[in-house]
Design a protein around this motif. Structure first.
Motif, PDB file in Angstrom:
ATOM      1  N   ILE A  12       0.905  -1.072  -0.172  1.00  0.00           N
ATOM      2  CA  ILE A  12      -0.037   0.027   0.195  1.00  0.00           C
ATOM      3  C   ILE A  12       0.852   1.095  -0.020  1.00  0.00           C
ATOM      4  O   ILE A  12       0.662   2.222  -0.733  1.00  0.00           O
ATOM      5  CB  ILE A  12      -0.813   0.077   1.310  1.00  0.00           C
ATOM      6  CG1 ILE A  12      -1.949  -0.972   1.000  1.00  0.00           C
ATOM      7  CG2 ILE A  12      -1.662   1.379   1.423  1.00  0.00           C
ATOM      8  CD1 ILE A  12      -2.800  -1.468   2.257  1.00  0.00           C
ATOM      9  N   ARG A  13       1.902   1.238   0.850  1.00  0.00           N
ATOM     10  CA  ARG A  13       2.856   2.452   0.941  1.00  0.00           C
ATOM     11  C   ARG A  13       3.433   2.809  -0.489  1.00  0.00           C
ATOM     12  O   ARG A  13       3.758   3.597  -0.909  1.00  0.00           O
ATOM     13  CB  ARG A  13       4.023   2.116   2.049  1.00  0.00           C
ATOM     14  CG  ARG A  13       4.781   3.312   2.035  1.00  0.00           C
ATOM     15  CD  ARG A  13       5.763   3.176   3.185  1.00  0.00           C
ATOM     16  NE  ARG A  13       6.502   2.156   2.988  1.00  0.00           N
ATOM     17  CZ  ARG A  13       7.804   2.497   2.098  1.00  0.00           C
ATOM     18  NH1 ARG A  13       8.119   3.697   1.525  1.00  0.00           N
ATOM     19  NH2 ARG A  13       8.747   1.545   1.897  1.00  0.00           N
ATOM     20  N   LEU A  14       3.927   1.569  -0.999  1.00  0.00           N
ATOM     21  CA  LEU A  14       4.687   1.693  -2.335  1.00  0.00           C
ATOM     22  C   LEU A  14       3.583   2.144  -3.465  1.00  0.00           C
ATOM     23  O   LEU A  14       4.204   2.603  -4.424  1.00  0.00           O
ATOM     24  CB  LEU A  14       5.154   0.150  -2.689  1.00  0.00           C
ATOM     25  CG  LEU A  14       6.425   0.029  -2.053  1.00  0.00           C
ATOM     26  CD1 LEU A  14       6.999  -1.410  -2.388  1.00  0.00           C
ATOM     27  CD2 LEU A  14       7.711   0.875  -2.306  1.00  0.00           C
ATOM     28  N   ALA A  15       2.463   1.793  -3.101  1.00  0.00           N
ATOM     29  CA  ALA A  15       1.382   2.206  -4.352  1.00  0.00           C
ATOM     30  C   ALA A  15       1.125   3.830  -4.230  1.00  0.00           C
ATOM     31  O   ALA A  15       0.859   4.476  -5.173  1.00  0.00           O
ATOM     32  CB  ALA A  15      -0.006   1.574  -4.040  1.00  0.00           C
ATOM     33  N   HIS A  16       1.535   4.278  -2.912  1.00  0.00           N
ATOM     34  CA  HIS A  16       0.979   5.646  -2.813  1.00  0.00           C
ATOM     35  C   HIS A  16       2.388   6.544  -3.123  1.00  0.00           C
ATOM     36  O   HIS A  16       2.266   7.790  -3.473  1.00  0.00           O
ATOM     37  CB  HIS A  16       0.633   6.223  -1.390  1.00  0.00           C
ATOM     38  CG  HIS A  16      -0.741   5.553  -1.340  1.00  0.00           C
ATOM     39  ND1 HIS A  16      -0.986   4.425  -0.713  1.00  0.00           N
ATOM     40  CD2 HIS A  16      -1.954   5.978  -1.412  1.00  0.00           C
ATOM     41  CE1 HIS A  16      -2.453   4.138  -0.728  1.00  0.00           C
ATOM     42  NE2 HIS A  16      -2.744   5.286  -1.023  1.00  0.00           N
ATOM     43  N   LEU A  17       3.508   5.920  -3.056  1.00  0.00           N
ATOM     44  CA  LEU A  17       4.852   6.866  -3.367  1.00  0.00           C
ATOM     45  C   LEU A  17       4.724   7.522  -4.733  1.00  0.00           C
ATOM     46  O   LEU A  17       5.211   8.603  -4.528  1.00  0.00           O
ATOM     47  CB  LEU A  17       5.939   5.817  -3.277  1.00  0.00           C
ATOM     48  CG  LEU A  17       7.234   6.142  -3.161  1.00  0.00           C
ATOM     49  CD1 LEU A  17       7.513   7.309  -2.284  1.00  0.00           C
ATOM     50  CD2 LEU A  17       8.267   5.161  -3.323  1.00  0.00           C
ATOM     51  N   PRO A  18       4.663   6.897  -5.723  1.00  0.00           N
ATOM     52  CA  PRO A  18       4.662   7.791  -6.917  1.00  0.00           C
ATOM     53  C   PRO A  18       3.786   8.865  -7.008  1.00  0.00           C
ATOM     54  O   PRO A  18       4.320   9.980  -7.514  1.00  0.00           O
ATOM     55  CB  PRO A  18       4.128   6.617  -7.959  1.00  0.00           C
ATOM     56  CG  PRO A  18       4.446   5.536  -7.581  1.00  0.00           C
ATOM     57  CD  PRO A  18       4.302   5.440  -6.074  1.00  0.00           C
ATOM     58  N   ALA A  19       2.564   8.719  -6.540  1.00  0.00           N
ATOM     59  CA  ALA A  19       1.623   9.888  -6.874  1.00  0.00           C
ATOM     60  C   ALA A  19       2.364  11.065  -5.613  1.00  0.00           C
ATOM     61  O   ALA A  19       2.176  12.067  -6.080  1.00  0.00           O
ATOM     62  CB  ALA A  19       0.333   9.534  -6.049  1.00  0.00           C
ATOM     63  N   ALA A  20       2.692  10.569  -4.553  1.00  0.00           N
ATOM     64  CA  ALA A  20       3.491  11.747  -3.624  1.00  0.00           C
ATOM     65  C   ALA A  20       4.457  12.352  -4.148  1.00  0.00           C
ATOM     66  O   ALA A  20       4.707  13.567  -4.124  1.00  0.00           O
ATOM     67  CB  ALA A  20       3.754  11.039  -2.219  1.00  0.00           C
ATOM     68  N   VAL A  21       5.229  11.692  -4.945  1.00  0.00           N
ATOM     69  CA  VAL A  21       6.498  12.262  -5.629  1.00  0.00           C
ATOM     70  C   VAL A  21       6.346  13.077  -6.461  1.00  0.00           C
ATOM     71  O   VAL A  21       6.679  14.162  -6.637  1.00  0.00           O
ATOM     72  CB  VAL A  21       7.571  11.225  -6.020  1.00  0.00           C
ATOM     73  CG1 VAL A  21       8.804  11.555  -6.939  1.00  0.00           C
ATOM     74  CG2 VAL A  21       8.254  10.288  -4.693  1.00  0.00           C
ATOM     75  N   ALA A  22       5.353  12.514  -7.373  1.00  0.00           N
ATOM     76  CA  ALA A  22       4.727  13.504  -8.750  1.00  0.00           C
ATOM     77  C   ALA A  22       3.989  14.628  -8.072  1.00  0.00           C
ATOM     78  O   ALA A  22       4.392  15.649  -8.712  1.00  0.00           O
ATOM     79  CB  ALA A  22       3.751  12.867  -9.400  1.00  0.00           C
ATOM     80  N   ASP A  23       3.282  14.455  -7.019  1.00  0.00           N
ATOM     81  CA  ASP A  23       2.742  15.844  -6.488  1.00  0.00           C
ATOM     82  C   ASP A  23       3.876  16.852  -6.170  1.00  0.00           C
ATOM     83  O   ASP A  23       3.675  18.115  -6.396  1.00  0.00           O
ATOM     84  CB  ASP A  23       1.918  15.546  -5.484  1.00  0.00           C
ATOM     85  CG  ASP A  23       0.485  14.806  -5.940  1.00  0.00           C
ATOM     86  OD1 ASP A  23       0.111  15.155  -6.833  1.00  0.00           O
ATOM     87  OD2 ASP A  23      -0.032  14.257  -4.686  1.00  0.00           O
ATOM     88  N   GLY A  24       4.805  16.235  -5.583  1.00  0.00           N
ATOM     89  CA  GLY A  24       5.942  17.123  -4.845  1.00  0.00           C
ATOM     90  C   GLY A  24       6.650  17.666  -6.064  1.00  0.00           C
ATOM     91  O   GLY A  24       7.016  18.961  -6.173  1.00  0.00           O
TER      92      GLY A  24
END
Length: 72
Positions: A12-24
Motif C-alpha cells: 500500500i505504501r509503495l502504491a502511494h509513493l509515485p503519486a506523492a513524489v509526482a505531486d511534490g
C-alpha cells in the motif's frame, strides 16, 4: 516476507509513493508528464533496489552501499 500484514502495508505504501513524489515535483514546477515519469521511474528503481537488498543473503549489511558512496 513471512508476515502477510506487513507485506500488505508495504505494498500500500509503495502504491502511494509515485503519486506523492509526482505531486511534490509538480509543486516545484515540473510538468505533469515529466513529474509522472520521474515518479514512476524512481518508484521502480526503489522497489528493485530494496528487493535486491532484502534478497542478498550473502551480505545484507550496508557494506556495499558504503563502498559505493566512498568511491564517489
Amino acid at each position: 516476507m513471512a508476515n502477510a500484514d506487513l507485506r500488505e502495508r508495504e505494498l500500500i505504501r509503495l502504491a502511494h509513493l509515485p503519486a506523492a513524489v509526482a505531486d511534490g515535483l509538480r509543486r516545484r514546477g515540473v510538468g505533469d508528464i515529466n513529474a509522472g515519469l520521474a515518479a514512476e521511474t524512481a518508484s521502480a528503481v526503489y522497489r528493485v533496489a530494496f528487493q535486491r537488498w532484502v534478497d542478498d543473503a550473502v551480505d545484507p549489511s550496508f557494506a556495499q552501499l558504503r563502498k559505493l558512496t566512498a568511491a564517489g
